[in-house]
Design a protein around this motif. Structure first.
Motif, PDB file in Angstrom:
ATOM      1  N   ILE A  49       0.841  -1.196   0.000  1.00  0.00           N
ATOM      2  CA  ILE A  49       0.000   0.000   0.000  1.00  0.00           C
ATOM      3  C   ILE A  49       0.882   1.254   0.000  1.00  0.00           C
ATOM      4  O   ILE A  49       0.612   2.213  -0.721  1.00  0.00           O
ATOM      5  CB  ILE A  49      -0.952  -0.016   1.219  1.00  0.00           C
ATOM      6  N   LYS A  50       1.972   1.225   0.789  1.00  0.00           N
ATOM      7  CA  LYS A  50       2.874   2.381   0.810  1.00  0.00           C
ATOM      8  C   LYS A  50       3.518   2.591  -0.551  1.00  0.00           C
ATOM      9  O   LYS A  50       3.651   3.726  -1.014  1.00  0.00           O
ATOM     10  CB  LYS A  50       3.959   2.180   1.873  1.00  0.00           C
ATOM     11  N   LYS A  51       3.932   1.496  -1.212  1.00  0.00           N
ATOM     12  CA  LYS A  51       4.525   1.637  -2.548  1.00  0.00           C
ATOM     13  C   LYS A  51       3.505   2.209  -3.523  1.00  0.00           C
ATOM     14  O   LYS A  51       3.827   3.075  -4.338  1.00  0.00           O
ATOM     15  CB  LYS A  51       5.019   0.279  -3.059  1.00  0.00           C
ATOM     16  N   LEU A  52       2.260   1.733  -3.446  1.00  0.00           N
ATOM     17  CA  LEU A  52       1.212   2.221  -4.345  1.00  0.00           C
ATOM     18  C   LEU A  52       0.945   3.707  -4.091  1.00  0.00           C
ATOM     19  O   LEU A  52       0.835   4.489  -5.032  1.00  0.00           O
ATOM     20  CB  LEU A  52      -0.067   1.407  -4.146  1.00  0.00           C
ATOM     21  N   LEU A  53       0.852   4.094  -2.815  1.00  0.00           N
ATOM     22  CA  LEU A  53       0.608   5.499  -2.494  1.00  0.00           C
ATOM     23  C   LEU A  53       1.762   6.382  -2.968  1.00  0.00           C
ATOM     24  O   LEU A  53       1.541   7.466  -3.487  1.00  0.00           O
ATOM     25  CB  LEU A  53       0.406   5.672  -0.987  1.00  0.00           C
ATOM     26  N   ARG A  54       2.995   5.895  -2.788  1.00  0.00           N
ATOM     27  CA  ARG A  54       4.146   6.667  -3.256  1.00  0.00           C
ATOM     28  C   ARG A  54       4.094   6.837  -4.766  1.00  0.00           C
ATOM     29  O   ARG A  54       4.357   7.917  -5.291  1.00  0.00           O
ATOM     30  CB  ARG A  54       5.441   5.953  -2.847  1.00  0.00           C
ATOM     31  N   PHE A  55       3.719   5.762  -5.478  1.00  0.00           N
ATOM     32  CA  PHE A  55       3.600   5.820  -6.937  1.00  0.00           C
ATOM     33  C   PHE A  55       2.532   6.836  -7.343  1.00  0.00           C
ATOM     34  O   PHE A  55       2.743   7.643  -8.242  1.00  0.00           O
ATOM     35  CB  PHE A  55       3.257   4.422  -7.464  1.00  0.00           C
ATOM     36  N   VAL A  56       1.383   6.809  -6.667  1.00  0.00           N
ATOM     37  CA  VAL A  56       0.293   7.738  -6.981  1.00  0.00           C
ATOM     38  C   VAL A  56       0.730   9.181  -6.718  1.00  0.00           C
ATOM     39  O   VAL A  56       0.440  10.080  -7.512  1.00  0.00           O
ATOM     40  CB  VAL A  56      -0.967   7.381  -6.157  1.00  0.00           C
ATOM     41  N   VAL A  57       1.446   9.415  -5.623  1.00  0.00           N
ATOM     42  CA  VAL A  57       1.903  10.767  -5.302  1.00  0.00           C
ATOM     43  C   VAL A  57       2.893  11.257  -6.355  1.00  0.00           C
ATOM     44  O   VAL A  57       2.810  12.402  -6.807  1.00  0.00           O
ATOM     45  CB  VAL A  57       2.534  10.800  -3.887  1.00  0.00           C
ATOM     46  N   VAL A  58       3.817  10.387  -6.778  1.00  0.00           N
ATOM     47  CA  VAL A  58       4.796  10.799  -7.798  1.00  0.00           C
ATOM     48  C   VAL A  58       4.089  11.117  -9.106  1.00  0.00           C
ATOM     49  O   VAL A  58       4.380  12.136  -9.755  1.00  0.00           O
ATOM     50  CB  VAL A  58       5.858   9.690  -7.984  1.00  0.00           C
ATOM     51  N   ILE A  59       3.130  10.280  -9.516  1.00  0.00           N
ATOM     52  CA  ILE A  59       2.387  10.539 -10.752  1.00  0.00           C
ATOM     53  C   ILE A  59       1.608  11.848 -10.631  1.00  0.00           C
ATOM     54  O   ILE A  59       1.547  12.641 -11.575  1.00  0.00           O
ATOM     55  CB  ILE A  59       1.432   9.356 -11.058  1.00  0.00           C
ATOM     56  N   GLY A  60       1.014  12.120  -9.467  1.00  0.00           N
ATOM     57  CA  GLY A  60       0.276  13.366  -9.260  1.00  0.00           C
ATOM     58  C   GLY A  60       1.177  14.587  -9.363  1.00  0.00           C
ATOM     59  O   GLY A  60       0.807  15.583  -9.989  1.00  0.00           O
ATOM     60  N   ILE A  61       2.366  14.512  -8.774  1.00  0.00           N
ATOM     61  CA  ILE A  61       3.297  15.642  -8.844  1.00  0.00           C
ATOM     62  C   ILE A  61       3.723  15.880 -10.283  1.00  0.00           C
ATOM     63  O   ILE A  61       3.778  17.028 -10.745  1.00  0.00           O
ATOM     64  CB  ILE A  61       4.516  15.384  -7.927  1.00  0.00           C
ATOM     65  N   ILE A  62       4.009  14.804 -11.011  1.00  0.00           N
ATOM     66  CA  ILE A  62       4.410  14.953 -12.419  1.00  0.00           C
ATOM     67  C   ILE A  62       3.263  15.555 -13.232  1.00  0.00           C
ATOM     68  O   ILE A  62       3.475  16.438 -14.072  1.00  0.00           O
ATOM     69  CB  ILE A  62       4.857  13.596 -12.991  1.00  0.00           C
ATOM     70  N   ALA A  63       2.038  15.114 -12.975  1.00  0.00           N
ATOM     71  CA  ALA A  63       0.887  15.647 -13.714  1.00  0.00           C
ATOM     72  C   ALA A  63       0.700  17.131 -13.425  1.00  0.00           C
ATOM     73  O   ALA A  63       0.456  17.926 -14.333  1.00  0.00           O
ATOM     74  CB  ALA A  63      -0.373  14.862 -13.344  1.00  0.00           C
ATOM     75  N   ILE A  64       0.809  17.526 -12.161  1.00  0.00           N
ATOM     76  CA  ILE A  64       0.673  18.938 -11.801  1.00  0.00           C
ATOM     77  C   ILE A  64       1.771  19.756 -12.476  1.00  0.00           C
ATOM     78  O   ILE A  64       1.526  20.864 -12.973  1.00  0.00           O
ATOM     79  CB  ILE A  64       0.715  19.103 -10.262  1.00  0.00           C
ATOM     80  N   PHE A  65       2.998  19.222 -12.511  1.00  0.00           N
ATOM     81  CA  PHE A  65       4.102  19.931 -13.165  1.00  0.00           C
ATOM     82  C   PHE A  65       3.809  20.141 -14.641  1.00  0.00           C
ATOM     83  O   PHE A  65       4.020  21.230 -15.174  1.00  0.00           O
ATOM     84  CB  PHE A  65       5.395  19.126 -12.987  1.00  0.00           C
ATOM     85  N   PHE A  66       3.299  19.092 -15.328  1.00  0.00           N
ATOM     86  CA  PHE A  66       3.009  19.225 -16.751  1.00  0.00           C
ATOM     87  C   PHE A  66       1.867  20.210 -17.000  1.00  0.00           C
ATOM     88  O   PHE A  66       1.912  20.984 -17.959  1.00  0.00           O
ATOM     89  CB  PHE A  66       2.683  17.862 -17.374  1.00  0.00           C
ATOM     90  N   VAL A  67       0.854  20.213 -16.149  1.00  0.00           N
ATOM     91  CA  VAL A  67      -0.244  21.174 -16.296  1.00  0.00           C
ATOM     92  C   VAL A  67       0.285  22.594 -16.109  1.00  0.00           C
ATOM     93  O   VAL A  67      -0.061  23.505 -16.867  1.00  0.00           O
ATOM     94  CB  VAL A  67      -1.370  20.861 -15.285  1.00  0.00           C
ATOM     95  N   PHE A  68       1.140  22.787 -15.111  1.00  0.00           N
ATOM     96  CA  PHE A  68       1.722  24.119 -14.861  1.00  0.00           C
ATOM     97  C   PHE A  68       2.565  24.561 -16.051  1.00  0.00           C
ATOM     98  O   PHE A  68       2.460  25.702 -16.505  1.00  0.00           O
ATOM     99  CB  PHE A  68       2.567  24.060 -13.581  1.00  0.00           C
ATOM    100  N   ALA A  69       3.396  23.651 -16.578  1.00  0.00           N
ATOM    101  CA  ALA A  69       4.231  23.995 -17.736  1.00  0.00           C
ATOM    102  C   ALA A  69       3.361  24.303 -18.944  1.00  0.00           C
ATOM    103  O   ALA A  69       3.626  25.249 -19.692  1.00  0.00           O
ATOM    104  CB  ALA A  69       5.184  22.843 -18.041  1.00  0.00           C
ATOM    105  N   TYR A  70       2.294  23.538 -19.138  1.00  0.00           N
ATOM    106  CA  TYR A  70       1.391  23.774 -20.267  1.00  0.00           C
ATOM    107  C   TYR A  70       0.736  25.152 -20.157  1.00  0.00           C
ATOM    108  O   TYR A  70       0.668  25.898 -21.127  1.00  0.00           O
ATOM    109  CB  TYR A  70       0.334  22.674 -20.318  1.00  0.00           C
ATOM    110  N   LEU A  71       0.281  25.501 -18.957  1.00  0.00           N
ATOM    111  CA  LEU A  71      -0.335  26.815 -18.771  1.00  0.00           C
ATOM    112  C   LEU A  71       0.672  27.939 -19.028  1.00  0.00           C
ATOM    113  O   LEU A  71       0.334  28.951 -19.645  1.00  0.00           O
ATOM    114  CB  LEU A  71      -0.909  26.933 -17.354  1.00  0.00           C
TER     115      LEU A  71
END
Length: 58
Positions: free
Chosen positions: A16-38
């Motif tokens: 569960i910790k590995k899955l949560l860490r994976f989800v958090v990393v994907i979320g941070i990357i997605a937010i970064f790409f949205v910010f860069a796109y804007l």
């Protein structure tokens, strides 16, 4: 038997910790790409309305 159950709970928590860490990393990357796109979109298409403190030339 208690040790076996605790071991399985520990393994499950580890997964569960590995899955949560994976989800958090994907979320941070997605937010970064949205910010860069804007930033890119607003850089390419500057706003048409100028701020009020800039007076138009006659």
């Amino acid at each position: 038997m208690n040790n076996v159950i605790n071991f399985y709970e520990f393994r499950r928590n580890k997964k569960i910790k590995k899955l949560l860490r994976f989800v958090v990393v994907i979320g941070i990357i997605a937010i970064f790409f949205v910010f860069a796109y804007l930033l890119i979109v607003t850089g390419m298409n500057p706003p048409t309305e100028f701020p009020s403190y800039i007076e138009p030339k006659p």
